[in-house]
Scaffold this motif. Structure first.
Motif, PDB file in Angstrom:
ATOM      1  N   GLY A   1       0.805  -1.210   0.000  1.00 26.25           N
ATOM      2  CA  GLY A   1       0.000   0.000   0.000  1.00 26.25           C
ATOM      3  C   GLY A   1       0.841   1.264   0.000  1.00 26.25           C
ATOM      4  N   GLY A   2       2.101   1.139   0.476  1.00 25.50           N
ATOM      5  CA  GLY A   2       2.934   2.331   0.526  1.00 25.50           C
ATOM      6  C   GLY A   2       3.444   2.769  -0.836  1.00 25.50           C
ATOM      7  N   LEU A   3       3.354   1.898  -1.830  1.00 26.70           N
ATOM      8  CA  LEU A   3       3.890   2.268  -3.142  1.00 26.70           C
ATOM      9  C   LEU A   3       2.914   3.201  -3.855  1.00 26.70           C
ATOM     10  CD1 LEU A   3       5.023  -1.279  -4.190  1.00 26.70           C
ATOM     11  CD2 LEU A   3       6.521   0.600  -3.596  1.00 26.70           C
ATOM     12  N   PRO A   4       3.437   4.195  -4.596  1.00 26.85           N
ATOM     13  CA  PRO A   4       2.536   5.120  -5.292  1.00 26.85           C
ATOM     14  C   PRO A   4       1.768   4.418  -6.402  1.00 26.85           C
ATOM     15  CG  PRO A   4       4.793   5.517  -5.939  1.00 26.85           C
ATOM     16  CD  PRO A   4       4.851   4.522  -4.826  1.00 26.85           C
ATOM     17  N   GLY A   5       0.607   4.965  -6.737  1.00 29.71           N
ATOM     18  CA  GLY A   5      -0.239   4.330  -7.743  1.00 29.71           C
ATOM     19  C   GLY A   5       0.443   4.183  -9.083  1.00 29.71           C
ATOM     20  N   GLN A   6       1.332   5.166  -9.423  1.00 26.69           N
ATOM     21  CA  GLN A   6       1.953   5.103 -10.743  1.00 26.69           C
ATOM     22  C   GLN A   6       2.900   3.915 -10.870  1.00 26.69           C
ATOM     23  OE1 GLN A   6       2.048   7.848  -8.890  1.00 26.69           O
ATOM     24  NE2 GLN A   6       0.885   9.404 -10.015  1.00 26.69           N
ATOM     25  N   PHE A   7       3.304   3.343  -9.730  1.00 26.57           N
ATOM     26  CA  PHE A   7       4.154   2.159  -9.774  1.00 26.57           C
ATOM     27  C   PHE A   7       3.469   1.050 -10.548  1.00 26.57           C
ATOM     28  CE2 PHE A   7       7.232  -0.842  -8.434  1.00 26.57           C
ATOM     29  CZ  PHE A   7       6.560  -1.994  -8.084  1.00 26.57           C
ATOM     30  N   TYR A   8       2.154   0.932 -10.336  1.00 25.06           N
ATOM     31  CA  TYR A   8       1.425  -0.135 -11.001  1.00 25.06           C
ATOM     32  C   TYR A   8       1.187   0.178 -12.472  1.00 25.06           C
ATOM     33  CZ  TYR A   8       0.945  -1.646  -6.266  1.00 25.06           C
ATOM     34  OH  TYR A   8       1.229  -2.041  -4.992  1.00 25.06           O
ATOM     35  N   ASP A   9       1.171   1.466 -12.830  1.00 25.02           N
ATOM     36  CA  ASP A   9       1.109   1.796 -14.251  1.00 25.02           C
ATOM     37  C   ASP A   9       2.375   1.354 -14.958  1.00 25.02           C
ATOM     38  OD1 ASP A   9      -0.502   4.962 -13.534  1.00 25.02           O
ATOM     39  OD2 ASP A   9      -1.350   3.005 -13.995  1.00 25.02           O
ATOM     40  N   ALA A  10       3.497   1.541 -14.277  1.00 25.97           N
ATOM     41  CA  ALA A  10       4.776   1.211 -14.906  1.00 25.97           C
ATOM     42  C   ALA A  10       5.090  -0.272 -14.831  1.00 25.97           C
ATOM     43  CB  ALA A  10       5.906   2.005 -14.244  1.00 25.97           C
ATOM     44  N   LEU A  11       4.345  -1.003 -13.993  1.00 26.33           N
ATOM     45  CA  LEU A  11       4.711  -2.405 -13.726  1.00 26.33           C
ATOM     46  C   LEU A  11       4.808  -3.273 -14.977  1.00 26.33           C
ATOM     47  CD1 LEU A  11       5.439  -4.264 -11.422  1.00 26.33           C
ATOM     48  CD2 LEU A  11       3.059  -4.907 -11.234  1.00 26.33           C
ATOM     49  N   PRO A  12       3.796  -3.277 -15.886  1.00 32.19           N
ATOM     50  CA  PRO A  12       3.945  -4.158 -17.060  1.00 32.19           C
ATOM     51  C   PRO A  12       5.198  -3.862 -17.868  1.00 32.19           C
ATOM     52  CG  PRO A  12       2.013  -2.728 -17.277  1.00 32.19           C
ATOM     53  CD  PRO A  12       2.510  -2.556 -15.900  1.00 32.19           C
TER      54      PRO A  12
END
Lengths: 387, 358
Positions: free
Chosen positions: B316-327
């Protein structure tokens, strides 16, 4: 008896002209043909998109507006110079990589990271004296861009992963990094949409007109430095050989792997410098969705300029003029500024199809080819150098 | 049982891994249809790449092809819908306008791949540059036309709708979610697995496939046996263009019913990476596409439905954009790890010149 001095014919005017023609023929012809295709696109889009009555002179109006927006007044010329500056640096970035047989499509991501780095340091030093703040901010931008070029360079050198795919992935990752950083640590508290503070004293001073900033001089200096590096140093020679003939380079004992990493890092720092110059010279702060077309224009600049530092200046001027004149064309002729993208792609299309053009137009003695691009495709499947 | 699981989760580092595994088991069956949907454009792009490169032509322009065909499919639908009208069918929601738009998209893909084929095979230009130019041209042309058209507030032709399998099938105990994954989909997504299997069989077990692979590995030898290398390459590249245009049509006519500038967001390039990771085989490329799309799906689900407990606190501490960049990050990591062991067709990217007739 005195020695007869050897008879050396003086270079005639026609020989120099012929040589000049050989170098610029294909780019000029590509540009001319692209303008024709652009006119056809403008005419065709009037038919495909219903609305206003058909105007056969619209292409002419559009091109005149484009030229006026780029060169029509002193202010317009300064705008063109400002638009050209990041393109020169980006073109150097992609062109330097081309010389080493690498395709740096990641210029866009390196540009964004360079902008981010320079904003972060610029904001931190915004009240320091400019003589301290500006070099630090520029240096931070170059370092950030270099890091973003180092990663695909290292991956290519060690695992053979082709930079075409890895750099494009990093472009999209850079967008997320910028969004996360500007919305997070760098955000001005209480602002309606994420935006950083202004860079204050780290902003580049104006040297021409109202908006012509120091970046113009920086870009010209960069051209001189890169030209010196490529053509007057041993390292530059090694870079060019690795691109022209990787096997010969290996045979001569050059360390291809470290040269790849070095070149990608240098290319990244140049693109990062482009980003730093735009942010410190023009916008002075950054939003979460900061984006420009510089990264992809740089590819066109490098290809049109044949990866040659001087050619890159002229190619950057052409595309900078088109970008600067675009808004006026949109206002006066109603043509979306994206037409410049179409023109750009068409110029490249004719450049790349140059064997066909040469045959159709029966050109002789013209310098063809894009140089070291063969190495790019050769290493596509993951060829790894042994050193 | 619960007490045992809680005890296992409590182990310092291994516990986090087990928590993540538990989270996956819980979440993946629910999001599996979305994973297959997200994998569709990537897989179709990868299949296009496989066909092109198995024939010896490098095709970087898949992204541009998908973007252009997405635009063409959408805009032809806009133009044709008022004229053709008609009721959508019960299954998949076919209308005459949508089918005409799909045909137009396929035609556009054919034209673009013909251009790339001409540049790569006849003009013998550098294939990576040629593909990049197609990408730049696609972005420019679609952006230009989209800006022009947006002023007229166009209304789309709609989109293909999902098929709904009977509830009893989905609620089967262990395999029910597989039926959900493959059957609760629109027509293009459902056809992907069929295309993959057919293509795999054709490429490795038919005469056409053997000739294609020969042309990609050793065109000189293929020519001595009487195969027309140039014609095979042209045909395959254009056929591959159809696959890419199906991917583009999916984006603007099934996943959404509109066109956004740059809506492919790198899926063509992820498809290229999937092709490399899948070792230039259709089944492998499809598996890699599923891998990349599941990284996106799992990332989004962690973002919106975070796991509970210790793992949830960390993630939960990771920023939302981390998941955008994940793929994209996952693509780089997997590609770098696999590429050395993944060998392309030997004549990939090399222009071919016919032997001079004696």
């Amino acid at each position: 008896m005195s020695e007869a001095s050897p008879i050396v014919p003086r270079r005639t005017m026609s020989a120099t002209l012929r040589e000049a023609w050989a170098i610029i023929a294909l780019p000029l012809i590509s540009i001319a043909l692209a303008l024709v295709v652009g006119a056809v696109v403008i005419l065709a889009s009037q038919i495909v998109v219903p609305g206003k009555p058909f105007n056969p002179l619209l292409p002419l109006t559009a091109y005149l507006a484009l030229a006026q927006g780029a060169f029509g007044s002193f202010g317009a010329i300064v705008n063109t110079l400002v638009a050209t500056t990041p393109l020169v640096l980006g073109g150097l970035s992609v062109g330097l990589a081309f010389k080493a047989g690498l395709f740096n499509i990641g210029a866009q991501g390196q540009f964004l990271l360079g902008a981010l780095g320079s904003v972060a340091v610029g904001v931190a030093f915004s009240s320091a004296p400019p003589i301290v703040a500006i070099p630090l901010a520029l240096g931070a931008g170059m370092l950030a861009g270099a890091a973003w070029g180092f990663v695909p360079g290292l991956l290519k050198a060690t695992s053979g992963a082709h930079e075409v795919v890895t750099t494009i992935m990093l472009n999209y990752t850079a967008i997320a990094v910028v969004a996360a950083t500007v919305s997070g640590p760098l955000d001005v508290p209480g602002s309606p949409s994420p935006i950083t503070e202004a860079v204050g004293n780290a902003a580049l001073p104006i040297i021409i007109g109202n908006v012509g900033h120091l970046g113009i001089a920086i870009a010209l200096a960069a051209v001189a430095i890169v030209a010196w590096l490529l053509f007057r140093t041993t390292r530059g020679f090694e870079i060019r050989i690795v691109g022209a003939n990787p096997d010969a380079a290996r045979y001569a004992g050059m360390h291809a792997r470290s040269l790849i990493v070095l070149t990608m890092s240098l290319a990244g720092s140049l693109a990062g410098l482009a980003g730093a110059v735009v942010v410190l010279g023009v916008t002075h702060q950054m939003t979460a969705s900061f984006g420009t077309t510089v990264g992809f224009d740089s590819i066109a600049v490098a290809l049109l300029g044949r990866s040659n530092p001087v050619g890159i200046i002229f190619a950057a001027l052409l595309f900078g003029a088109m970008r600067a004149g675009g808004p006026l064309m949109q206002i006066q002729a109603g043509i979306p500024a994206e037409l410049v993208d179409v023109l750009q792609a068409t110029i490249l299309l004719f450049l790349v199809a140059n064997p066909f053009i040469r045959r159709v137009l029966r050109l002789r003695g013209v310098k063809a080819g894009l140089g070291e691009v063969d190495t790019i495709t050769r290493t596509y499947g993951g060829e790894v150098s042994t050193r | 049982m619960d007490a045992l699981i809680q005890a296992l989760y409590g182990i310092p580092i291994l516990g986090l891994v087990l928590q993540f595994a538990g989270y996956l088991i819980e979440v993946v069956p629910n999001i599996s249809p979305i994973i297959l949907q997200a994998a569709t454009p990537i897989a179709l792009g990868a299949l296009c790449g496989v066909l092109c490169e198995r024939s010896g032509v490098v095709n970087i322009g898949i992204e541009g092809t998908m973007l252009t065909t997405a635009f063409v499919g959408w805009y032809v639908g806009v133009l044709v819908a008022p004229i053709l009208g008609g009721e959508p069918t019960a299954i998949f929601g076919f209308t005459p306008a949508l089918l005409v738009a799909l045909g137009a998209a396929l035609l556009a893909g054919l034209v673009i791949s013909a251009l790339h084929a001409w540049l790569s095979i006849s003009v013998r230009a550098d294939q990576i540059i040629s593909g990049t130019i197609i990408n730049i041209a696609a972005f420019g042309l679609t952006g230009y036309l989209n800006t022009l058209i947006a002023k007229t507030s166009p209304e789309g032709a709609g989109a293909f709708t999902q098929f709904h399998p009977p509830k009893e099938l989905i609620q089967l105990p262990i395999i029910g979610w597989l039926f959900d994954m493959f059957l609760s989909q629109g027509p293009i997504t459902m056809s992907v697995i069929v295309i993959v299997i057919v293509f795999q069989l054709l490429l490795f077990r038919s005469r056409w496939g053997l000739r294609t692979r020969a042309v990609g590995e050793h065109p000189r030898a293929a020519e001595t046996v009487g195969i027309n290398v140039i014609r095979v390459r042209y045909r395959n590249v254009m056929l591959a263009g159809l696959l890419a245009s199906l991917g583009g049509a999916f984006l603007s006519m099934e996943a959404t019913n509109s066109f956004q500038q740059g809506m492919t967001t790198g899926r063509g390039f992820i498809g290229l990476a999937a092709m490399i990771v899948g070792r230039w085989s259709p089944l492998g490329a499809f598996g890699a596409a599923l891998l990349f799309s599941s990284s996106q799906g799992i990332g989004q689900s962690i973002n919106f439905f975070p796991p509970t407990g210790q793992l949830g606190d960390i993630l939960g501490g990771l920023p939302g954009q981390f998941y955008d960049a994940l793929p994209y990050v996952v693509t780089i990591i997997v590609l770098a790890g696999v590429v050395g062991r993944s060998i392309p067709p030997a004549a990939d990217g090399q222009p071919y010149e016919r032997e001079a007739a004696t």
